[in-house]
Write a protein that holds these residues in place. Structure first.
Motif, short mmCIF file in Angstrom:
data_model
loop_
_atom_site.label_atom_id
_atom_site.label_comp_id
_atom_site.label_asym_id
_atom_site.label_seq_id
_atom_site.Cartn_x
_atom_site.Cartn_y
_atom_site.Cartn_z
N LYS A 267 0.82 -1.21 0.00
CA LYS A 267 0.00 0.00 0.00
C LYS A 267 0.85 1.26 0.00
N ALA A 268 1.92 1.25 0.79
CA ALA A 268 2.75 2.44 0.95
C ALA A 268 3.70 2.66 -0.23
N LYS A 269 4.07 1.59 -0.91
CA LYS A 269 5.01 1.59 -2.04
C LYS A 269 6.46 1.64 -1.58
N GLN A 270 6.75 2.41 -0.51
CA GLN A 270 8.12 2.48 -0.03
C GLN A 270 8.13 2.76 1.47
N ALA A 271 9.10 2.15 2.16
CA ALA A 271 9.18 2.29 3.62
C ALA A 271 10.63 2.15 4.05
N ILE A 272 10.93 2.73 5.21
CA ILE A 272 12.25 2.58 5.84
C ILE A 272 12.05 1.85 7.16
N PHE A 273 12.77 0.73 7.32
CA PHE A 273 12.82 0.04 8.61
C PHE A 273 13.97 0.64 9.40
N MET A 274 13.66 1.25 10.53
CA MET A 274 14.69 1.94 11.31
C MET A 274 14.68 1.47 12.75
N GLY A 275 15.84 1.54 13.38
CA GLY A 275 15.94 1.15 14.78
C GLY A 275 17.37 0.86 15.17
N PRO A 276 17.59 0.50 16.44
CA PRO A 276 18.94 0.19 16.93
C PRO A 276 19.50 -1.05 16.24
N PRO A 277 20.80 -1.30 16.36
CA PRO A 277 21.38 -2.50 15.75
C PRO A 277 20.82 -3.76 16.39
N GLY A 278 20.67 -4.80 15.57
CA GLY A 278 20.21 -6.08 16.10
C GLY A 278 18.73 -6.17 16.34
N THR A 279 17.93 -5.35 15.63
CA THR A 279 16.48 -5.40 15.81
C THR A 279 15.78 -5.99 14.59
N SER A 280 16.51 -6.79 13.82
CA SER A 280 15.94 -7.59 12.73
C SER A 280 15.43 -6.76 11.55
N LYS A 281 16.01 -5.59 11.32
CA LYS A 281 15.58 -4.77 10.18
C LYS A 281 15.90 -5.48 8.86
N SER A 282 17.14 -5.92 8.71
CA SER A 282 17.54 -6.62 7.49
C SER A 282 16.86 -7.97 7.39
N PHE A 283 16.68 -8.63 8.53
CA PHE A 283 16.00 -9.92 8.55
C PHE A 283 14.56 -9.77 8.05
N LEU A 284 13.91 -8.71 8.49
CA LEU A 284 12.54 -8.45 8.06
C LEU A 284 12.49 -8.14 6.57
N ALA A 285 13.45 -7.33 6.11
CA ALA A 285 13.50 -7.02 4.68
C ALA A 285 13.74 -8.28 3.85
N LYS A 286 14.63 -9.15 4.35
CA LYS A 286 14.90 -10.41 3.64
C LYS A 286 13.67 -11.30 3.63
N GLY A 287 12.95 -11.33 4.76
CA GLY A 287 11.73 -12.13 4.80
C GLY A 287 10.70 -11.64 3.79
N LEU A 288 10.61 -10.32 3.66
CA LEU A 288 9.68 -9.76 2.67
C LEU A 288 10.12 -10.05 1.24
N SER A 289 11.42 -10.14 1.02
CA SER A 289 11.91 -10.38 -0.34
C SER A 289 11.41 -11.70 -0.90
N ASP A 290 11.12 -12.66 -0.01
CA ASP A 290 10.59 -13.95 -0.47
C ASP A 290 9.18 -13.83 -1.05
N ARG A 291 8.50 -12.69 -0.80
CA ARG A 291 7.13 -12.49 -1.27
C ARG A 291 7.10 -11.79 -2.63
N PHE A 292 8.28 -11.46 -3.21
CA PHE A 292 8.36 -10.73 -4.47
C PHE A 292 9.04 -11.60 -5.53
N HIS A 293 8.71 -11.33 -6.78
CA HIS A 293 9.26 -12.13 -7.88
C HIS A 293 10.71 -11.76 -8.18
N ILE A 294 11.00 -10.46 -8.23
CA ILE A 294 12.34 -9.99 -8.60
C ILE A 294 12.81 -9.01 -7.54
N VAL A 295 13.97 -9.29 -6.95
CA VAL A 295 14.49 -8.49 -5.84
C VAL A 295 15.89 -8.02 -6.17
#
Length: 536
Positions: A267-295
């Protein structure tokens, strides 16, 4: 989806743990939890005599203590037990639950008992109007054993119906929410050392089974047998006051689910995951990448430029030519290749704040508004560029990184900003020490509480993902199982240096966060003992 319930084994383990704790202030804590559900706080007076408050007192007492399922037995004697005094019927009230929770409890609290004078204060003109004193937790400082949060949370949902097999962290989180437990209370009163393995079944534990665990009251030696055959069917009004419904809030930990974020990003088209180190920002982004065809995943850094991202001149075979940047080539893949028209594209920009973002995006910033077009020319070929609907953008941003500047407002306002915070629930569910010598979740919770109290900065905390290392992951148990020595090395050479950095090397501040023994970086048995003393 078929409903499920906690198994007899799980409820029995909860009972055994609660029966063996030495809780010096069991009655006061029991009453405090009930009052907290009704709205007791340090900020506003709670009027105990009104019917709405009495209903909440009754509800909370049922959830914590009722030994039946149906409402038919609310006025029966010996129909509830304080779970913090489970081993001793003699330390429990003699009234029926309904009378005790709506009358005796109020009289005990407002009647001038010495212990309650240390915990609450009465309104000057109304003794039935109370609020917590600013230092009320001091009363519980000598409580000896901390309350096992997992066991008590499980006990409270012994009869609950669940929509699916809910993880332990969510049972705990719902307990904390239901009883309005503050972070300070959570650290001061409770231990989250996970000792219980959740098991679910298709049949609700019978109230007779629960009563048989506790046994007969000394003044009613046939109590268990008297009610053996009653109350085994689900009542018309379920005793499920802590509600568990479907939806995203029941995923592991307190953060929301991948499904939720996928819907939000689309819905938003673009978002920034922000927070302290070790709060799974990249992990969350990687998890979302599995829901897209081309990353496409790119990493911003201080030398990353407009030429890298959009394009610019390069020297090739002695002559200058235009080279398209990574964003332009990705856009062209999405809008020019007819095979990709129906595919979902995702661009992940790691460490988005480490580059000069305004300079890197340049005039392309206007395309983030979506629906906008921009003419660009490469090697004499001009084309209209735009961000198609099937392309989404995620950035990750470490909010404690003091070596880079902030993203300016013109860029930031065009992104949804999603804050990722340390998630103790993930550690409760997924990480433990071999031998269960102490709780990793407890340790992180106390460190972060101390960091925030001392530094007054929500960014200067430790993330949970630091304790989720692949080399200790057990496929068999699906948990991160830490040998004590390995965890000590991680703590001494990753966690301690990070805290030193947060405190700018100030030894007094570091000692205030960790205590002298943990700051000295002990190993082996000395490390375990230092952690236990730190958490006590």
């Amino acid at each position: 989806m078929e409903s499920c319930y906690l198994s007899e084994t799980t409820v029995s383990e909860s009972y055994k743990i609660l029966s063996n704790i030495n809780c010096k202030h069991d009655n006061e804590l029991f009453t405090l939890f009930i009052l907290k559900h009704a709205g007791l706080s340090q900020h506003e007076y709670l009027e105990l005599s009104v019917e709405s408050t009495k209903r909440k007192l009754l509800e909370a007492t049922r959830q914590l203590a009722y030994l039946f399922i149906s409402e038919d037995y609310l006025k029966e004697k010996y129909n509830f037990i304080n779970p913090l005094a489970m081993a001793n019927w003699g330390k429990n009230p003699t009234e029926a639950l309904q009378m005790w929770s709506t009358q005796r409890l109020i009289n005990n609290v407002t009647g001038g008992g010495r212990q309650w004078k240390s915990i609450i204060t009465n309104a000057p003109d109304n003794p039935n109007s109370i609020k917590l004193k600013h230092n009320y937790l001091e009363f519980f400082r000598d409580m000896e054993d901390k309350v096992p949060l997992d066991a008590l949370s499980i006990w409270c949902v012994r009869f609950n119906e669940f929509p699916y097999e809910v993880p332990l962290s969510n049972i705990i989180n719902n307990f904390i929410s239901y009883f309005n437990i503050t972070e300070e209370e959570k650290t001061f009163i409770f231990s989250t050392s996970t000792q219980i393995s959740l098991e679910y079944t298709k049949q609700r534990v019978t109230s007779h089974y629960v009563r048989s665990l506790i046994g007969n009251h000394e003044k009613n030696p046939e109590w268990v047998e008297k009610f053996e055959t009653v109350d085994n069917e689900a009542p018309k009004t379920p005793n499920s006051l802590i509600q568990y419904g479907g939806g995203n809030s029941l995923q592991s930990g307190s953060n929301l689910s991948i499904d939720f974020y996928e819907e939000l990003i689309k819905k938003a088209k673009q978002a920034i995951f922000m927070g302290p180190p070790g709060t799974s920002k990249s992990f969350l982004a990687k998890g979302l990448s599995d829901r897209f065809h081309i990353v496409k995943r790119i990493q911003f850094h201080p030398q990353y430029s407009y030429q890298d991202f959009i394009g610019g001149k390069i020297l090739e075979n002695g002559s200058l030519r235009d080279k398209k940047g990574e964003l332009i080539t990705f856009i062209e893949d999405a809008i020019l290749d007819s095979n990709n028209q129906d595919k979902e594209f995702l661009l992940i920009i790691e460490e988005i704040n480490r580059a000069n973002v305004s300079q890197v995006f340049g005039e392309m910033i206007q395309l983030l508004d979506r629906g906008e077009t921009l003419k660009l020319s490469f090697n004499g070929e001009e084309r209209d560029y735009y961000l198609p609907d099937n392309m989404k953008i995620i950035g990750t941003m470490n909010t404690t990184d003091r070596t880079v500047g902030r993203i300016d407002y013109a860029i930031k306002r065009r992104f949804y900003q999603i804050y990722c915070k340390p998630d103790i629930g993930i550690l409760i569910d997924k990480a433990k020490i071999e031998g269960n010598d102490f709780s990793i979740a407890d340790l992180l919770a106390k460190i972060n509480q101390n960091l925030f109290s001392i530094l007054s900065n929500k960014e200067m905390v430790i993330g949970h993902a630091i304790f989720l290392k692949d080399y200790v992951y057990s496929v068999e148990t699906e948990k991160y199982l830490w040998p004590t020595d390995d965890f000590a090395y991680l703590f001494n050479f990753v966690v301690v240096p990070l805290i030193e950095d947060y405190c700018n090397g100030n030894a007094d501040l570091i000692t205030s966060v960790l205590g002298e023994k943990l700051y000295s970086q002990p190993t082996g048995a000395e490390f375990v003992q230092a952690v236990k003393e730190y958490l006590s």
